[in-house]
Design a protein around this motif. Structure first.
Motif, PDB file in Angstrom:
ATOM      1  N   ALA A   1       0.967  -1.204  -0.163  1.00 37.02           N
ATOM      2  CA  ALA A   1      -0.016  -0.102  -0.111  1.00 37.02           C
ATOM      3  C   ALA A   1       1.199   1.622  -0.102  1.00 37.02           C
ATOM      4  N   ALA A   2       1.911   1.616   0.912  1.00 40.15           N
ATOM      5  CA  ALA A   2       2.719   2.256   0.368  1.00 40.15           C
ATOM      6  C   ALA A   2       3.072   2.624  -1.006  1.00 40.15           C
ATOM      7  N   VAL A   3       3.109   2.284  -1.038  1.00 41.48           N
ATOM      8  CA  VAL A   3       4.101   1.440  -2.235  1.00 41.48           C
ATOM      9  C   VAL A   3       3.046   2.172  -4.234  1.00 41.48           C
ATOM     10  N   ARG A   4       1.886   1.999  -3.518  1.00 40.76           N
ATOM     11  CA  ARG A   4       0.404   2.428  -4.584  1.00 40.76           C
ATOM     12  C   ARG A   4       0.299   4.412  -3.841  1.00 40.76           C
ATOM     13  N   ILE A   5      -0.264   4.262  -2.413  1.00 39.66           N
ATOM     14  CA  ILE A   5       0.627   5.943  -2.221  1.00 39.66           C
ATOM     15  C   ILE A   5       1.046   7.034  -2.437  1.00 39.66           C
ATOM     16  N   ARG A   6       2.475   6.389  -2.782  1.00 38.26           N
ATOM     17  CA  ARG A   6       3.322   7.698  -3.502  1.00 38.26           C
ATOM     18  C   ARG A   6       3.347   7.200  -5.323  1.00 38.26           C
ATOM     19  N   LEU A   7       2.435   6.103  -5.620  1.00 32.25           N
ATOM     20  CA  LEU A   7       2.491   6.724  -6.864  1.00 32.25           C
ATOM     21  C   LEU A   7       1.143   7.412  -7.432  1.00 32.25           C
ATOM     22  N   VAL A   8       0.128   7.516  -6.864  1.00 33.94           N
ATOM     23  CA  VAL A   8      -1.253   7.676  -6.952  1.00 33.94           C
ATOM     24  C   VAL A   8      -0.697   9.256  -7.041  1.00 33.94           C
ATOM     25  N   GLN A   9       0.537   9.807  -5.858  1.00 33.99           N
ATOM     26  CA  GLN A   9       0.645  10.648  -5.029  1.00 33.99           C
ATOM     27  C   GLN A   9       1.554  11.401  -6.441  1.00 33.99           C
ATOM     28  N   ALA A  10       2.584  10.424  -7.092  1.00 29.48           N
ATOM     29  CA  ALA A  10       2.890  11.078  -8.574  1.00 29.48           C
ATOM     30  C   ALA A  10       1.980  11.472  -9.433  1.00 29.48           C
ATOM     31  N   LEU A  11       1.193  10.944  -9.791  1.00 26.02           N
ATOM     32  CA  LEU A  11       0.473  10.553 -10.778  1.00 26.02           C
ATOM     33  C   LEU A  11      -0.437  12.133 -10.917  1.00 26.02           C
ATOM     34  N   ALA A  12      -0.975  12.153  -9.500  1.00 23.96           N
ATOM     35  CA  ALA A  12      -1.349  13.779  -9.276  1.00 23.96           C
ATOM     36  C   ALA A  12      -0.450  14.699 -10.000  1.00 23.96           C
ATOM     37  N   GLU A  13       0.575  14.271  -9.945  1.00 23.04           N
ATOM     38  CA  GLU A  13       1.667  15.627 -10.414  1.00 23.04           C
ATOM     39  C   GLU A  13       0.763  16.052 -11.519  1.00 23.04           C
ATOM     40  N   LEU A  14       1.105  14.745 -12.528  1.00 21.63           N
ATOM     41  CA  LEU A  14       1.295  14.960 -14.075  1.00 21.63           C
ATOM     42  C   LEU A  14       0.624  15.840 -14.159  1.00 21.63           C
TER      43      LEU A  14
ATOM     44  N   VAL B   1      -7.007   7.305 -14.426  1.00 27.00           N
ATOM     45  CA  VAL B   1      -6.408   6.322 -13.302  1.00 27.00           C
ATOM     46  C   VAL B   1      -6.892   6.115 -11.687  1.00 27.00           C
ATOM     47  N   LEU B   2      -6.749   7.561 -11.624  1.00 32.01           N
ATOM     48  CA  LEU B   2      -6.997   7.395  -9.749  1.00 32.01           C
ATOM     49  C   LEU B   2      -8.354   7.520  -9.311  1.00 32.01           C
ATOM     50  N   ARG B   3      -9.062   8.193 -10.867  1.00 33.37           N
ATOM     51  CA  ARG B   3     -10.621   7.470  -9.981  1.00 33.37           C
ATOM     52  C   ARG B   3     -10.492   5.913  -9.807  1.00 33.37           C
ATOM     53  N   GLN B   4      -9.629   5.490 -10.991  1.00 35.23           N
ATOM     54  CA  GLN B   4     -10.144   3.757 -10.785  1.00 35.23           C
ATOM     55  C   GLN B   4      -9.430   3.680  -9.380  1.00 35.23           C
ATOM     56  N   SER B   5      -8.469   3.831  -8.537  1.00 32.29           N
ATOM     57  CA  SER B   5      -7.465   3.707  -7.517  1.00 32.29           C
ATOM     58  C   SER B   5      -8.462   4.432  -5.745  1.00 32.29           C
ATOM     59  N   ALA B   6      -9.128   4.877  -7.081  1.00 32.17           N
ATOM     60  CA  ALA B   6     -10.148   5.140  -5.165  1.00 32.17           C
ATOM     61  C   ALA B   6     -11.132   4.266  -5.224  1.00 32.17           C
ATOM     62  N   GLY B   7     -11.245   3.029  -5.797  1.00 26.37           N
ATOM     63  CA  GLY B   7     -11.409   1.683  -5.114  1.00 26.37           C
ATOM     64  C   GLY B   7     -10.722   0.572  -4.692  1.00 26.37           C
ATOM     65  N   ASP B   8      -9.312   1.141  -4.546  1.00 30.13           N
ATOM     66  CA  ASP B   8      -8.702   0.539  -4.179  1.00 30.13           C
ATOM     67  C   ASP B   8      -8.769   0.009  -2.966  1.00 30.13           C
TER      68      ASP B   8
ATOM     69  N   ALA C   1      -7.567   4.097  -1.107  1.00 27.19           N
ATOM     70  CA  ALA C   1      -8.397   4.461  -1.412  1.00 27.19           C
ATOM     71  C   ALA C   1      -8.766   5.891  -0.984  1.00 27.19           C
ATOM     72  N   LEU C   2      -9.146   6.548  -0.611  1.00 30.46           N
ATOM     73  CA  LEU C   2      -9.105   7.881   0.181  1.00 30.46           C
ATOM     74  C   LEU C   2      -8.661   8.669  -0.558  1.00 30.46           C
ATOM     75  N   ILE C   3      -7.283   8.702  -0.850  1.00 36.72           N
ATOM     76  CA  ILE C   3      -5.676   9.839  -1.012  1.00 36.72           C
ATOM     77  C   ILE C   3      -5.695   9.890  -2.285  1.00 36.72           C
ATOM     78  N   ALA C   4      -6.824   8.690  -3.158  1.00 36.15           N
ATOM     79  CA  ALA C   4      -6.739   8.387  -5.261  1.00 36.15           C
ATOM     80  C   ALA C   4      -8.425   9.393  -5.115  1.00 36.15           C
ATOM     81  N   SER C   5      -8.995   9.084  -4.050  1.00 33.12           N
ATOM     82  CA  SER C   5     -10.201  10.098  -4.526  1.00 33.12           C
ATOM     83  C   SER C   5     -10.026  11.246  -4.441  1.00 33.12           C
TER      84      SER C   5
END
Length: 336
Positions: free
Chosen positions: A287-300, A308-315, A321-325
């Motif tokens: 999960a820690a890796v996925r959090i970092r990836l979600v945050q990196a995606l949000a920087e794009l 991709v972030l919407r899909q991760s909201a169902g993690d 899920a909360l961070i991605a949402s």
């Protein structure tokens, strides 16, 4: 054979032959009726023995001891001569480098020469503060020799002094690239790490090319510094290393920022998005890796990563899920 003929045939002056005689190194076997020195064949062979040993750097005293002792073993003496020769060569090499440094600075007068000499002494000081001071206090009318600074950068272990040297080298512009780039070929990983840090602060295409090559270095620290520096210069070959840095959590924030800047180019935006999304899908157990990836995606840039972030909201992991949402909601506001 008389002394004059011996001198002619052996190449040893008559003065030196008389000196050998006075020291007892080579005493002629006989004398003529008139009292002149007369050398036998054995005497001449001994002369050549003396000259041969002198050519190895032995003193006349050492030569005398060697020839006088039938049981003399040369190994210890030869070993000592090897060490002395190595020390002498090292001193000569240091002198040569000093002269080259002075020549490279193109001093207009003796003040400039003396300044470079002072700089050399400062950089050779055992005191880190003295070395740092030497790097930070160049004379305005004397060019800092880039070759000298490059060598100092590659050997300096103190981080404060190394930073000052990199600053001084950057002031020299592109002149220092070649000298520091040589460090990238070193078998010593510490030298390569110092080299890549220095090159990262140097301008120009040559420095960028060296950084790009360093992306293949076997050491992860070298690759990391090379990726951040080359990616900041628009080198897309750094993308895999930058994505890996996000995954591993090594300078992940800086790596995400560089990826975001690279993604501003539409030609590479989808590639970067795909690389991050692929890692997100692959790292289902961490999960820690996925959090970092979600945050990196949000920087794009823009809304590139919104889907991709919407899909991760169902993690399955609530934190992911909360961070991605939340980040997707932010991008929805950007899109609106």
């Amino acid at each position: 054979m008389l002394i004059g003929e011996v001198a002619r045939r052996s190449g040893v002056s008559t003065r030196m032959l008389r000196h050998y005689d006075s020291l007892g190194l080579v005493r002629p076997t006989g004398r003529t009726v008139g009292g002149y020195r007369e050398y036998s064949e054995e005497d001449i062979r001994r002369i050549f023995h003396v000259e041969g040993l002198r050519s190895l750097g032995m003193s006349l005293r050492q030569v005398g001891r060697a020839l006088a002792d039938p049981g003399f073993t040369p190994s210890a003496l030869v070993g000592d001569l090897v060490r002395r020769s190595e020390d002498r060569l090292k001193r000569e090499q240091e002198l040569l480098e000093r002269l080259r440094a002075i020549d490279a600075s193109e001093p207009a007068g003796w003040d400039g020469v003396l300044h470079v000499v002072e700089l050399l002494h400062g950089l050779d000081s055992p005191s880190p503060s003295r070395r740092q001071q030497a790097a930070l206090a160049p004379a305005e009318d004397v060019q800092m020799p880039a070759e000298l600074l490059a060598k100092a950068v590659l050997t300096e272990a103190n981080p404060n002094v190394a930073g000052a040297l990199r600053w001084a080298l950057a002031r020299a512009g592109t002149d220092g690239v070649a000298g520091v780039a040589a460090g990238m070929r070193s078998a010593d990983v510490d030298v390569r790490r110092r080299a890549v840090l220095a090159i990262a602060e140097l301008p120009g295409d040559e420095a960028t090319a060296v950084l790009t090559g360093a992306l293949e270095d076997p050491d992860p620290d070298v690759r990391r510094h090379a990726a951040l520096a080359s990616g900041s210069r628009g080198v897309t070959a750094a993308v895999p290393v930058l994505v890996d840095m996000v995954v591993k959590g090594t300078n992940d924030v800086e790596a995400a920022e560089v990826l975001s800047a690279l993604a501003l180019d539409p030609a590479f935006a989808e590639r970067i998005l795909g690389a991050l999304a692929g890692e997100l899908a692959a790292n289902t157990a961490d999960a820690a890796v996925r959090i970092r990836l979600v945050q990196a995606l949000a920087e794009l840039p823009g809304t590139l990563a919104r889907d991709v972030l919407r899909q991760s909201a169902g993690d399955e992991d609530r934190a992911v899920a909360l961070i991605a949402s939340a980040l997707a909601d932010v991008l929805d506001g950007v899109g609106d």
